[in-house]
Design a protein around this motif. Structure first.
Motif, PDB file in Angstrom:
ATOM      1  N   PRO A   1       1.879  -0.950   6.996  1.00  0.00           N
ATOM      2  CA  PRO A   1       1.602   0.272   7.753  1.00  0.00           C
ATOM      3  C   PRO A   1       0.102   0.418   8.016  1.00  0.00           C
ATOM      4  O   PRO A   1      -0.699   0.221   7.104  1.00  0.00           O
ATOM      5  CB  PRO A   1       2.114   1.381   6.840  1.00  0.00           C
ATOM      6  N   THR A   2      -0.264   0.694   9.276  1.00  0.00           N
ATOM      7  CA  THR A   2      -1.685   0.880   9.568  1.00  0.00           C
ATOM      8  C   THR A   2      -2.132   2.279   9.130  1.00  0.00           C
ATOM      9  O   THR A   2      -3.182   2.438   8.546  1.00  0.00           O
ATOM     10  CB  THR A   2      -1.961   0.684  11.071  1.00  0.00           C
ATOM     11  N   THR A   3      -1.288   3.242   9.441  1.00  0.00           N
ATOM     12  CA  THR A   3      -1.575   4.582   8.924  1.00  0.00           C
ATOM     13  C   THR A   3      -0.358   5.026   8.139  1.00  0.00           C
ATOM     14  O   THR A   3       0.771   4.721   8.501  1.00  0.00           O
ATOM     15  CB  THR A   3      -1.817   5.584  10.067  1.00  0.00           C
ATOM     16  N   LEU A   4      -0.609   5.714   7.054  1.00  0.00           N
ATOM     17  CA  LEU A   4       0.506   6.216   6.261  1.00  0.00           C
ATOM     18  C   LEU A   4       0.908   7.565   6.830  1.00  0.00           C
ATOM     19  O   LEU A   4       0.050   8.352   7.212  1.00  0.00           O
ATOM     20  CB  LEU A   4       0.069   6.337   4.799  1.00  0.00           C
ATOM     21  N   PRO A   5       2.206   7.798   6.932  1.00  0.00           N
ATOM     22  CA  PRO A   5       2.630   9.076   7.499  1.00  0.00           C
ATOM     23  C   PRO A   5       2.145  10.231   6.628  1.00  0.00           C
ATOM     24  O   PRO A   5       2.106  10.114   5.402  1.00  0.00           O
ATOM     25  CB  PRO A   5       4.160   8.975   7.469  1.00  0.00           C
ATOM     26  N   SER A   6       1.717  11.314   7.268  1.00  0.00           N
ATOM     27  CA  SER A   6       1.306  12.446   6.439  1.00  0.00           C
ATOM     28  C   SER A   6       2.532  13.311   6.194  1.00  0.00           C
ATOM     29  O   SER A   6       3.223  13.736   7.126  1.00  0.00           O
ATOM     30  CB  SER A   6       0.182  13.223   7.122  1.00  0.00           C
ATOM     31  N   LEU A   7       2.828  13.454   4.951  1.00  0.00           N
ATOM     32  CA  LEU A   7       4.030  14.188   4.573  1.00  0.00           C
ATOM     33  C   LEU A   7       3.591  15.465   3.868  1.00  0.00           C
ATOM     34  O   LEU A   7       2.736  15.413   2.984  1.00  0.00           O
ATOM     35  CB  LEU A   7       4.872  13.333   3.626  1.00  0.00           C
ATOM     36  N   PRO A   8       4.164  16.585   4.247  1.00  0.00           N
ATOM     37  CA  PRO A   8       3.764  17.834   3.612  1.00  0.00           C
ATOM     38  C   PRO A   8       4.022  17.789   2.107  1.00  0.00           C
ATOM     39  O   PRO A   8       5.084  17.344   1.666  1.00  0.00           O
ATOM     40  CB  PRO A   8       4.659  18.881   4.303  1.00  0.00           C
ATOM     41  N   GLY A   9       3.029  18.150   1.351  1.00  0.00           N
ATOM     42  CA  GLY A   9       3.207  18.169  -0.097  1.00  0.00           C
ATOM     43  C   GLY A   9       2.772  16.889  -0.789  1.00  0.00           C
ATOM     44  O   GLY A   9       2.753  16.803  -2.009  1.00  0.00           O
TER      45      GLY A   9
ATOM     46  N   ARG B   1      -4.100   0.428  -0.683  1.00  0.00           N
ATOM     47  CA  ARG B   1      -5.108  -0.619  -0.516  1.00  0.00           C
ATOM     48  C   ARG B   1      -4.415  -1.973  -0.602  1.00  0.00           C
ATOM     49  O   ARG B   1      -3.507  -2.168  -1.413  1.00  0.00           O
ATOM     50  CB  ARG B   1      -6.186  -0.534  -1.608  1.00  0.00           C
ATOM     51  N   TYR B   2      -4.899  -2.888   0.236  1.00  0.00           N
ATOM     52  CA  TYR B   2      -4.299  -4.217   0.315  1.00  0.00           C
ATOM     53  C   TYR B   2      -5.432  -5.217   0.446  1.00  0.00           C
ATOM     54  O   TYR B   2      -6.205  -5.157   1.396  1.00  0.00           O
ATOM     55  CB  TYR B   2      -3.375  -4.238   1.522  1.00  0.00           C
ATOM     56  N   SER B   3      -5.570  -6.089  -0.523  1.00  0.00           N
ATOM     57  CA  SER B   3      -6.669  -7.049  -0.510  1.00  0.00           C
ATOM     58  C   SER B   3      -6.118  -8.446  -0.759  1.00  0.00           C
ATOM     59  O   SER B   3      -5.947  -8.868  -1.902  1.00  0.00           O
ATOM     60  CB  SER B   3      -7.678  -6.643  -1.594  1.00  0.00           C
ATOM     61  N   PRO B   4      -5.800  -9.167   0.348  1.00  0.00           N
ATOM     62  CA  PRO B   4      -5.197 -10.488   0.160  1.00  0.00           C
ATOM     63  C   PRO B   4      -6.209 -11.499  -0.355  1.00  0.00           C
ATOM     64  O   PRO B   4      -7.402 -11.384  -0.097  1.00  0.00           O
ATOM     65  CB  PRO B   4      -4.721 -10.860   1.557  1.00  0.00           C
ATOM     66  N   MET B   5      -5.721 -12.473  -1.099  1.00  0.00           N
ATOM     67  CA  MET B   5      -6.585 -13.517  -1.658  1.00  0.00           C
ATOM     68  C   MET B   5      -6.992 -14.510  -0.581  1.00  0.00           C
ATOM     69  O   MET B   5      -8.125 -14.930  -0.496  1.00  0.00           O
ATOM     70  CB  MET B   5      -5.809 -14.221  -2.760  1.00  0.00           C
TER      71      MET B   5
ATOM     72  N   PHE C   1       3.426  -6.995  -0.122  1.00  0.00           N
ATOM     73  CA  PHE C   1       3.940  -6.194   0.981  1.00  0.00           C
ATOM     74  C   PHE C   1       4.249  -4.794   0.471  1.00  0.00           C
ATOM     75  O   PHE C   1       4.762  -4.636  -0.624  1.00  0.00           O
ATOM     76  CB  PHE C   1       5.208  -6.877   1.519  1.00  0.00           C
ATOM     77  N   TYR C   2       3.870  -3.788   1.262  1.00  0.00           N
ATOM     78  CA  TYR C   2       4.264  -2.426   0.892  1.00  0.00           C
ATOM     79  C   TYR C   2       4.642  -1.669   2.151  1.00  0.00           C
ATOM     80  O   TYR C   2       4.211  -2.022   3.252  1.00  0.00           O
ATOM     81  CB  TYR C   2       3.130  -1.706   0.145  1.00  0.00           C
ATOM     82  N   ALA C   3       5.455  -0.652   2.004  1.00  0.00           N
ATOM     83  CA  ALA C   3       5.861   0.148   3.165  1.00  0.00           C
ATOM     84  C   ALA C   3       6.371   1.492   2.718  1.00  0.00           C
ATOM     85  O   ALA C   3       6.856   1.643   1.593  1.00  0.00           O
ATOM     86  CB  ALA C   3       6.939  -0.587   3.945  1.00  0.00           C
ATOM     87  N   LEU C   4       6.217   2.460   3.619  1.00  0.00           N
ATOM     88  CA  LEU C   4       6.846   3.771   3.427  1.00  0.00           C
ATOM     89  C   LEU C   4       7.999   3.812   4.400  1.00  0.00           C
ATOM     90  O   LEU C   4       7.835   3.492   5.576  1.00  0.00           O
ATOM     91  CB  LEU C   4       5.850   4.882   3.741  1.00  0.00           C
TER      92      LEU C   4
END
Lengths: 115, 453
Positions: B226-234, B240-244, B251-254
């Motif tokens: 995800p380039t921007t994380l969705p802003s969720l109320p509350g 952070r992602y730092s590949p070697m 891999f991560y995702a919302l």
């Protein structure tokens, strides 16, 4: 320190004494080659002795798992002996201890094959 | 002059061979060992006027002759690199014969009162070399295909022709002045240089293609994150992602963010680089499709396990999936061999581990995963991370470790979500600096979720 693998055979059981670091690249490749070699030689009782392993990373663990599944697919049992704390911890986190047959002493590991 | 420049070329080629350690080519070594001594022999020959009988051979002349005689051996080895061993190892035999002839001639020279009257072993080459080629050809031997072979062979034959011409001239006139040989050598050097240069150009083109492909792969890889994380109320979320390397296996995702629930996954494919990144893409597709069907954490991991087991044999991954419900202020999670996420309890100021009991993904067919529940309150902070974070190694070989991570979460609890993430990544990067340079042995990824309501 790089990784070394020494071979022994006791009562028809092949023992691979692994020492050093099993990490991405050289270490995990050596392990893979050695296990494959034994499988190709028709060995069907294999113990990997990890007593001398000072460090293992996730690639190394993946390699160990892959060796286990390759062996299993050929009807060969691969057992682990003498996990160091580091390997033991990783087995705990990944729950791989539920997959591998793990032993703390060589005698019972060898004996387990004859049951 | 010619001798000196040839000698320099030889020295350069030999040095280049030893400097270019991993990609070095034998040709360069043989060329260097040939050109160096050959140049030296030319220098000696031109320094001492070779007139028969005018003076006894000085040590220098003998030395020059010795070096010149041996220089032909690497020249033959160079030829063999392109030509191969020939029919019934004929080119090998030729080299052996020549070596024997050199030793024989040297032996004779030592005992002869007029050493210059002994024919040079080079004559043997002049006669045998074309003979070997003709016999090989008639026996059906064809040299292996090699890039720019015609250029190299052209150079070798020009040199051989000049070498033969001079040897016949010496034989007839009795002197040892090099006439056409240095010119022949120059042609050989030019052909050899052009061949090597073309090979280097081809390699470079290949390397550029590879680099472009890697850059493209890196772009795709970043696109699956995800380039921007969705802003969720509350909630306040930072990642952070730092590949070697250029591409990574983390891999991560919302996922499935709606009014009531959202899912957070962090997966770590074992290994690094392109193979791991390819599997990470597979993970993304599998997880997105099961999350779209609003499956629970255990179902998502079970599906992922099936995908990896079937589609990517001998590739394993750890993952944790957390489904957060902001109506009920509770979360459901399942873990597959992943380091347990950490939950900082803001009011009690305690760090909890969200332990899971799941097996590494891709190991066992049909593996089932358990789901655990947790409740969260305003002021709690959740940190989900890949093992690259805690296993980052310092120069002295010490891991960053769970304890250090725990201590930072405790002492830096006042930082905002973004500031905390920035601080944590900085700390780890500083930790794994080696000799003043950043040195990362694994991909580092983490997601921080602050519960604000």
């Amino acid at each position: 320190m790089s990784m070394t693998v020494q071979l022994r055979e006791i009562n028809g059981v092949t023992i691979l004494d692994v020492a050093g670091r099993i990490t991405l690249g050289e270490g995990s490749v050596i392990l893979r080659e050695k296990v494959r070699e034994q499988l190709n030689l028709g060995k069907h009782r294999i113990i990997v002795n990890l007593a001398g392993v000072s460090y293992i990373d996730s690639s190394g663990l993946g390699e160990l798992t892959s060796a286990f599944t390759t062996a299993k697919n050929r009807g060969v049992t691969l057992k682990l002996l003498n996990l160091t704390k580091r390997v033991h911890d990783l087995m705990q986190i990944t729950k791989l201890y539920t997959v591998f047959d793990v032993y703390d002493d060589e005698g019972s590991a060898i004996e387990s094959f004859s049951q | 002059m010619t001798g000196a420049s040839i000698f320099t070329i030889g020295l350069l080629a030999t040095t280049a061979y030893f400097v270019a350690a991993p990609s070095r080519k034998k040709e360069l070594l043989w060329f260097g060992l040939f050109a160096g001594p050959y140049g030296l022999a030319l220098i000696v020959r031109s320094a001492v006027p070779p007139i028969e009988g005018s003076q006894p051979d000085t040590l220098l002349v003998i030395f020059g002759k010795l070096v010149g005689l041996f220089a032909a051996i690497p020249a033959l080895l160079l030829f063999q690199e392109w030509y191969g061993y020939g029919w019934r190892l004929s080119s090998r035999l030729l080299i052996a014969l020549y070596a024997v002839a050199v030793i024989l001639v040297l032996g004779l020279m030592a005992f002869h009162d007029r050493p210059r009257s002994i024919p040079s072993p080079g004559i043997l080459l002049v006669i045998l070399f074309p003979l070997v080629l003709i016999v090989d050809r008639m026996a059906g031997y064809r040299p292996p295909p090699a890039p720019h072979r015609s250029i190299i062979f052209g150079g070798l034959f020009t040199f051989f022709a000049s070498f033969s011409y001079d040897h016949f001239a010496h034989w007839r006139s009795g002197n040892e002045v090099a006439v056409t040989e240095p010119v022949g050598f120059l042609v050989l050097t030019m052909c050899f240089g052009s061949g090597v240069a073309r090979q280097i150009a081809a390699k470079e083109a290949e390397r550029i293609t590879m680099a472009n492909e890697m850059a493209a792969a890196r772009k795709i890889q970043f696109r699956i994150l995800p380039t921007t994380l969705p802003s969720l109320p509350g909630f306040s979320i930072a990642a952070r992602y730092s590949p070697m390397s250029a591409v990574a296996g983390d891999f991560y995702a919302l996922l499935g963010a709606d009014s009531q629930k959202f899912g957070l996954i962090l997966a770590d494919v074992m290994g690094h680089g392109v193979p791991a990144a390819l599997v990470a893409s597979m993970v993304k597709v599998s997880v997105s499709s099961s999350a779209e069907r609003h499956s629970g954490p255990a179902a998502v991991l079970e599906e992922l396990n099936t995908t990896l087991y079937k589609e990517a044999p001998a590739q394993y991954a750890t993952a944790v999936y957390i489904s957060i419900d902001h109506e009920t202020n509770s979360g459901n999670y399942s873990s597959a061999g992943h380091p347990p996420p950490l939950l900082w309890r803001g009011d009690a100021r305690l760090l909890e581990k969200l332990d899971g009991e799941g097996l590494l993904l891709g190991v066992r067919k049909g593996q089932e995963y358990v789901e655990n529940k947790f409740a969260f309150h305003r002021g709690d902070r959740l940190i989900v991370y890949s093992d690259g974070l805690t296993e980052a190694e310092s120069e002295g070989g010490t891991n960053f470790g769970d304890a250090r991570l725990g201590a930072l979460i405790r002492t830096e609890e006042g930082l905002s979500t973004e500031d905390f993430a920035t601080m944590l990544l900085n700390e780890v990067h500083t930790w794994c600096h080696k000799n003043g340079d950043p040195s990362q042995a694994d991909d580092i990824t983490f997601v921080v979720v602050d519960f604000q309501s």
